[in-house]
Design an enzyme around this catalytic site. Structure first.
Site, PDB file in Angstrom:
ATOM      1  N   TYR A  66      27.485  -8.571  18.442  1.00  0.00           N
ATOM      2  CA  TYR A  66      27.176  -7.703  17.168  1.00  0.00           C
ATOM      3  C   TYR A  66      26.328  -6.655  17.607  1.00  0.00           C
ATOM      4  O   TYR A  66      25.488  -6.751  18.385  1.00  0.00           O
ATOM      5  CB  TYR A  66      26.768  -8.547  16.097  1.00  0.00           C
ATOM      6  CG  TYR A  66      25.930  -7.899  15.007  1.00  0.00           C
ATOM      7  CD1 TYR A  66      26.881  -6.966  14.174  1.00  0.00           C
ATOM      8  CD2 TYR A  66      24.732  -8.087  14.679  1.00  0.00           C
ATOM      9  CE1 TYR A  66      26.314  -6.139  13.238  1.00  0.00           C
ATOM     10  CE2 TYR A  66      24.009  -7.240  13.441  1.00  0.00           C
ATOM     11  CZ  TYR A  66      24.874  -6.305  12.968  1.00  0.00           C
ATOM     12  OH  TYR A  66      24.212  -5.416  11.881  1.00  0.00           O
TER      13      TYR A  66
ATOM     14  N   ASP B 257      24.967 -18.198  18.824  1.00  0.00           N
ATOM     15  CA  ASP B 257      25.027 -17.730  17.442  1.00  0.00           C
ATOM     16  C   ASP B 257      26.446 -18.005  16.849  1.00  0.00           C
ATOM     17  O   ASP B 257      27.434 -17.676  17.307  1.00  0.00           O
ATOM     18  CB  ASP B 257      24.998 -16.169  17.859  1.00  0.00           C
ATOM     19  CG  ASP B 257      25.271 -15.236  16.240  1.00  0.00           C
ATOM     20  OD1 ASP B 257      25.818 -16.037  15.411  1.00  0.00           O
ATOM     21  OD2 ASP B 257      24.726 -14.238  16.201  1.00  0.00           O
TER      22      ASP B 257
ATOM     23  N   LYS C  33      26.410 -14.315   5.736  1.00  0.00           N
ATOM     24  CA  LYS C  33      27.868 -14.452   5.826  1.00  0.00           C
ATOM     25  C   LYS C  33      28.458 -15.536   5.188  1.00  0.00           C
ATOM     26  O   LYS C  33      28.454 -15.708   4.097  1.00  0.00           O
ATOM     27  CB  LYS C  33      28.210 -14.272   7.472  1.00  0.00           C
ATOM     28  CG  LYS C  33      27.481 -13.076   8.095  1.00  0.00           C
ATOM     29  CD  LYS C  33      27.589 -11.629   7.531  1.00  0.00           C
ATOM     30  CE  LYS C  33      27.210 -10.492   8.162  1.00  0.00           C
ATOM     31  NZ  LYS C  33      25.656 -10.459   8.568  1.00  0.00           N
TER      32      LYS C  33
ATOM     33  N   ARG D 232       4.838 -18.881   2.787  1.00  0.00           N
ATOM     34  CA  ARG D 232       5.030 -18.240   4.157  1.00  0.00           C
ATOM     35  C   ARG D 232       4.878 -19.642   5.278  1.00  0.00           C
ATOM     36  O   ARG D 232       5.859 -19.752   5.855  1.00  0.00           O
ATOM     37  CB  ARG D 232       3.935 -17.468   4.933  1.00  0.00           C
ATOM     38  CG  ARG D 232       4.201 -17.185   6.175  1.00  0.00           C
ATOM     39  CD  ARG D 232       3.624 -15.832   6.780  1.00  0.00           C
ATOM     40  NE  ARG D 232       1.986 -16.153   6.448  1.00  0.00           N
ATOM     41  CZ  ARG D 232       1.108 -16.804   6.925  1.00  0.00           C
ATOM     42  NH1 ARG D 232       1.510 -17.561   7.811  1.00  0.00           N
ATOM     43  NH2 ARG D 232      -0.066 -16.756   6.713  1.00  0.00           N
TER      44      ARG D 232
END
Length: 382
Positions: free
Chosen positions: A98, A170, A195, A46
């Site tokens: 979005y 973004d 993406k 982690r």
């Protein structure tokens, strides 16, 4: 070095012991210590994993930042960035963004006292007017989803510096290959790495790049503390995808330009949104600040009755959510990607009953146009 070469080389020198050309997948949860109070640099996956770090180092280099971070999804990446803010802080946000980001802001973080104002971020004066005494940041999509408006990242970054705000961009639709917001003055870039960066619709991931080392330490604290990190297998898939980013996007952009021009001539299409078209309001700005126009197209058909046939009668083009992969996808934002935005707001923004979004892939462009043409032709014949 050209960014295409940098992308192809991600992870190449990671394993100096064996000379492996592909970074190994370190599928381990924990790491053995060489001694008491000693560490190899890795303790628990982690907090840090070599495969993930190869990806994080690679995206930081591509974006021109000091440090990168990989998360379990794009939404996890944005969530982690919101931990930088406190109850009562105000953030200015791109209005046609979005729908999942809108849902995160309005239906999750609103209840914890963060305030959001949505403006047209392609209008710098509108952003200026939205600044309040408690404003702490601007969250802007460099190319908006789904209306493909272009933000002046250089002007917005300068405004944020003047007002003491964080500028978070973004950059999912353009990637560092086509636009580098940190070079234009932004503080943080965020990506749905699912993406274009990963590029094959086979992994979900989020990526963040930070320019300032002190800010990067804060972002790392929240990444490690909240723990929504990307696993080593998905990190490896993202690295593999980024290696071909330039060749994929070159082909996708070329296809998108041709399809957008074809759509502008079609009698059943009333409007086309694509920044590569000279008549697009952001064409010259993106041409000046970036190195391409991307491969997303939105278009309005002449009548709502055309929507379902186009979604269901295309064969090569898949009716599916997401974007940026090698396969061409078509979606209906009003009921899919942007359904969480209130109907009256969607209508006001132009996310309406005749708007379709096309993520253009790498297939032969003549085949893609033929597929669209036959779907339209069925309706024309009717």
């Amino acid at each position: 070095m050209n960014i295409a070469s940098q992308a192809a080389q991600i992870g190449l020198d990671w394993d100096t012991r064996t000379g492996a050309v592909t970074v190994p997948i370190y599928q381990t949860a924990t790491f053995r210590h060489p001694g008491l109070g000693q560490s190899t640099g890795y303790d628990y996956s982690r907090s840090g994993n070599p495969t993930r770090q190869a990806l994080e180092d690679g995206i930081a280099k591509l974006d021109g930042g000091c440090r990168g971070f990989a998360y379990a999804s794009g939404m996890a990446a944005i969530t982690s960035l919101l931990f930088l803010f406190s109850h009562g802080d105000h953030i200015i946000v791109t209005e046609d963004l979005y729908g999942g980001t809108y849902r995160l802001f309005e239906k999750i973080f609103n209840q914890y006292g963060l305030e959001f104002t949505y403006v047209d971020t392609s209008d710098t004066s509108a952003v200026t007017s939205a600044i309040q005494p408690n404003t702490k940041a601007l969250f802007v999509e460099s190319l908006t989803n789904p209306l493909l408006k272009v933000a002046d990242i250089s002007a917005l970054s300068a405004l944020c510096r003047e007002k003491g705000l964080l500028c978070i961009v973004d950059n999912t639709f353009l990637t560092p290959y086509l636009l580098r917001p940190l070079d234009l003055g932004a503080d943080i870039t965020v990506y749905s790495g699912t993406k274009y960066l990963a590029g094959h619709n086979d992994t979900v991931c989020g990526l963040v790049v930070v320019k300032d080392p002190e800010l990067a330490e804060k972002v790392y604290f929240h990444q490690n503390g909240a723990g929504a990190v990307l696993g080593p297998q998905d990190s490896w898939l993202a690295i593999r995808g980024i290696k071909t980013l330039s060749v994929r996007l070159d082909r996708q952009q070329e296809n998108a330009q041709t399809i957008a021009e074809w759509l502008t001539r079609h009698p059943l299409v009333r409007k086309v949104y694509y920044p590569g078209l000279p008549g697009h309001p952001g064409h010259e700005l993106l041409k000046a600040q970036g190195s391409g126009f991307g491969a997303m197209i939105s278009f309005e058909v002449a009548d709502p009755s055309l929507v379902e046939p186009l979604l269901l009668r295309t064969g090569l083009i898949s009716f599916a959510e997401s974007l940026g992969g090698v396969e061409t996808l078509i979606t209906f934002p009003e009921v899919q990607t942007h359904a969480d935005i209130e109907p009256e707001k969607r209508e006001k923004l132009g996310i309406n009953k005749v708007l379709l979004r096309l993520s253009v892939g790498i297939e032969n462009v003549d085949d893609l146009i033929a597929d669209l043409d036959q779907a339209f032709a069925i309706e024309e014949a009717a």
